[in-house]
Design an enzyme around this catalytic site. Structure first.
Site, short mmCIF file in Angstrom:
data_model
loop_
_atom_site.label_atom_id
_atom_site.label_comp_id
_atom_site.label_asym_id
_atom_site.label_seq_id
_atom_site.Cartn_x
_atom_site.Cartn_y
_atom_site.Cartn_z
N GLU A 33 0.76 -1.27 0.06
CA GLU A 33 0.10 -0.11 -0.04
C GLU A 33 0.89 1.30 0.23
O GLU A 33 0.61 2.23 -0.77
CB GLU A 33 -1.00 -0.03 1.28
N GLU A 51 1.79 6.35 -7.05
CA GLU A 51 0.59 7.23 -7.40
C GLU A 51 0.90 8.92 -7.25
O GLU A 51 0.88 9.50 -8.25
CB GLU A 51 -0.68 6.72 -6.69
#
Length: 114
Positions: free
Chosen positions: A63, A70
């Site tokens: 994560e 991102e």
């Protein structure tokens, strides 16, 4: 030595960023807390705890890598671009695979205890 210790602060800033801005990170942290309480409740063995810790760590790391990717993609490609989408989708898929494997491990460990 001061520089080494300062690097821990940067790491905690990264965790704080992910917790503040990423709903999926918060979800995975909440799931980790629930699993920890379940493990305590069911008196997991040492080897079971080690597996839970390992797969949980993999999910959290995935994560965090996904979040970093991102943010980087948004920096270098602020406009919508098909290849930027592919990069983000692949990073997200890595988190999904890690979470699925963690869930399978959780089922293997916890279902016999129910």
């Amino acid at each position: 030595m001061r520089r080494f210790l300062k690097s821990f602060g940067y790491s905690f800033e990264g965790i704080a960023y992910a917790f503040k801005f990423e709903a999926n990170f918060r979800f995975h942290m909440a799931a980790l807390i629930i699993v920890a309480f379940a493990g305590w409740h069911f008196h997991l063995s040492l080897s079971e705890w080690l597996w839970i810790i390992a797969v949980s760590g993999i999910v959290i790391m995935a994560e965090l890598f996904n979040t970093a990717i991102e943010v980087l993609v948004d920096l270098v490609s602020p406009e919508i671009h098909p290849k930027a989408k592919i990069v983000k989708d692949i990073a997200s898929a890595a988190v999904l695979i890690a979470a699925i494997l963690a869930a399978i491990m959780g089922f293997i460990i916890f279902i016999p205890k129910l």
